[in-house]
Design a protein around this motif. Structure first.
Motif, short mmCIF file in Angstrom:
data_model
loop_
_atom_site.label_atom_id
_atom_site.label_comp_id
_atom_site.label_asym_id
_atom_site.label_seq_id
_atom_site.Cartn_x
_atom_site.Cartn_y
_atom_site.Cartn_z
N LEU A 68 -4.00 -6.72 3.34
CA LEU A 68 -4.16 -5.37 2.82
C LEU A 68 -3.07 -5.19 1.77
O LEU A 68 -1.89 -5.43 2.06
CB LEU A 68 -3.99 -4.38 3.97
N TYR A 69 -3.44 -4.79 0.55
CA TYR A 69 -2.43 -4.79 -0.51
C TYR A 69 -2.62 -3.65 -1.51
O TYR A 69 -3.70 -3.06 -1.62
CB TYR A 69 -2.44 -6.13 -1.26
N ASN A 70 -1.55 -3.35 -2.22
CA ASN A 70 -1.53 -2.34 -3.27
C ASN A 70 -2.04 -2.96 -4.56
O ASN A 70 -1.44 -3.89 -5.10
CB ASN A 70 -0.10 -1.81 -3.46
N THR A 71 -3.16 -2.46 -5.06
CA THR A 71 -3.78 -3.07 -6.24
C THR A 71 -3.01 -2.79 -7.53
O THR A 71 -3.26 -3.44 -8.55
CB THR A 71 -5.22 -2.55 -6.40
N ASP A 72 -2.09 -1.84 -7.50
CA ASP A 72 -1.25 -1.60 -8.68
C ASP A 72 -0.14 -2.64 -8.77
O ASP A 72 0.48 -2.80 -9.84
CB ASP A 72 -0.62 -0.21 -8.61
N GLU A 73 0.12 -3.32 -7.67
CA GLU A 73 1.24 -4.26 -7.61
C GLU A 73 0.79 -5.73 -7.54
O GLU A 73 1.50 -6.62 -7.99
CB GLU A 73 2.10 -3.96 -6.38
N LEU A 74 -0.39 -5.96 -6.95
CA LEU A 74 -0.84 -7.34 -6.73
C LEU A 74 -2.29 -7.50 -7.13
O LEU A 74 -3.08 -6.55 -7.09
CB LEU A 74 -0.71 -7.72 -5.24
N GLY A 75 -2.66 -8.74 -7.47
CA GLY A 75 -4.05 -9.10 -7.68
C GLY A 75 -4.60 -9.77 -6.44
O GLY A 75 -3.84 -10.19 -5.56
#
Length: 353
Positions: free
Chosen positions: A141-148
């Motif tokens: 689960l990840y932040n799309t503003d920070e990671l692809g």
């Protein structure tokens, strides 16, 4: 493969009483003494009632009482009652295997559950005496503003200096924890049960991990508040955040993809065994699977069930066939006997520092 549910041989070295501790658990009402007692999880109860229980009662005339509690609480209760008190137990795979070894569950009769012949092969694997009715996928689960997505899918993310202090991983005590351990073991070791390689790798990552979490809310709060950029987590953790339009996504790992299953088990002391089989059969039907996916968020195991957008927006076409997408299940014969040792080692070698 055959769709008969066969009882496996012993896979544990200790009984339920030695592995779980009894705490408070809700109980069914005595006023419905003739009702079918279904033991289930404490969350999503109203949705499950609407999606499965009420339509089942309407179709069959069989009244159902829900008895809710945690996996460990309910299994302990069943053990104390000698496999009685409930007619159907909906429970996660690890606890299903634990109960089997203690002789608490009977083999589900395939002749009384016609839908067994239609569901996914992984849902009727021979390690369990009852079928899976839903499953949970592990990933990031990840932040799309920070990671692809590609970076998030790489296990190496959790050892990255660039994101040190802004990452979260599950404790081994929660469902995602064992799936993570086995994914790391496969990726950096000789297979999903290479605990030495897994703990060595995770121990190396630990200094850069902000938190080893034990609940869904811990992860979602950390991500929503911007304290972390990514966490290893079950796909269901992402559902509400993605639906709300937050800059969050979930992706399967590039290697070492594992899933957990929730099983429908019938206790040996079920007072209404015939009705219990009827309930399990209905639970596996396309209608119930579709409604449960829509209202409860359960990933369906029947190929004819409709998967709602709330799920596909998170996992994409993985829900169509998780095995074809690279996911595997874990063998309870490998996990249950070692559980105590692995939990102790995880605490000592990974989280203690």
């Amino acid at each position: 493969m055959s769709h008969a549910i066969r009882r496996p041989g012993p896979i544990l070295t200790a009984g339920v009483a030695a592995a779980v501790v009894l705490t408070g658990c809700s109980s069914s009402d005595d006023e419905s003494a003739d009702a079918l007692v279904v033991s289930t999880f404490p969350f999503g109860v109203e949705e499950f009632q609407e999606a499965v229980v009420d339509p089942f009662t309407e179709a069959t005339g069989i009244e159902v009482v829900l008895d809710t509690g945690s996996n460990s609480d309910r299994l302990s209760k069943l053990d104390l009652e000698g496999g009685g008190g409930s007619d159907v137990v909906l429970i996660s795979d690890y606890y299903a295997a634990l109960g089997q070894e203690s002789g608490l569950f009977q083999e589900v009769d395939a002749e009384q559950v016609p839908h067994l012949a239609e569901i996914a092969d992984f849902a009727v694997e021979e390690g369990y005496s009852g079928p899976a009715y839903s499953y949970q996928l592990n990933g990031t689960l990840y932040n799309t503003d920070e990671l692809g997505a590609e970076e998030a899918a790489d296990w190496g993310l959790y050892g990255s200096e660039a994101h040190a202090g802004r990452l979260a991983l599950p404790d081994i005590s929660v469902t995602a924890g064992q799936l993570m351990v086995s994914g790391v073991a496969e990726t950096y070791g000789e297979g999903p049960y290479d605990i030495d390689a897994a703990l060595d790798t995770l121990g190396g990552w630990a200094p850069g991990v902000l938190q080893f979490y034990t609940s869904t809310t811990e992860v979602t709060n950390l991500l929503a508040q911007g304290e972390i950029v990514a966490a290893d987590a079950l796909s269901g953790f992402a559902t509400e955040m993605v639906a709300a339009g937050e800059p969050v996504a979930w992706t399967p790992p590039a290697t070492g993809s594992y899933m957990a299953t929730n099983r429908a088990m019938i206790p040996v002391g079920a007072a209404h065994a015939e009705d219990a089989h009827a309930f399990v059969d209905y639970l596996l039907s396309p209608e119930a699977q579709t409604a449960s996916a829509e209202l409860v968020g359960d990933m369906p195991v029947h190929p004819d069930a409709t998967v709602p957008a709330t799920i596909t927006d998170v996992v994409g076409d993985v829900a169509d066939d998780p095995i074809a997408a690279g996911y595997g299940t874990l063998d309870p014969a490998e996990l249950v006997p070692t559980r105590g040792e692995w939990v102790e080692r995880f605490a000592r070698e990974v989280t203690a520092g």
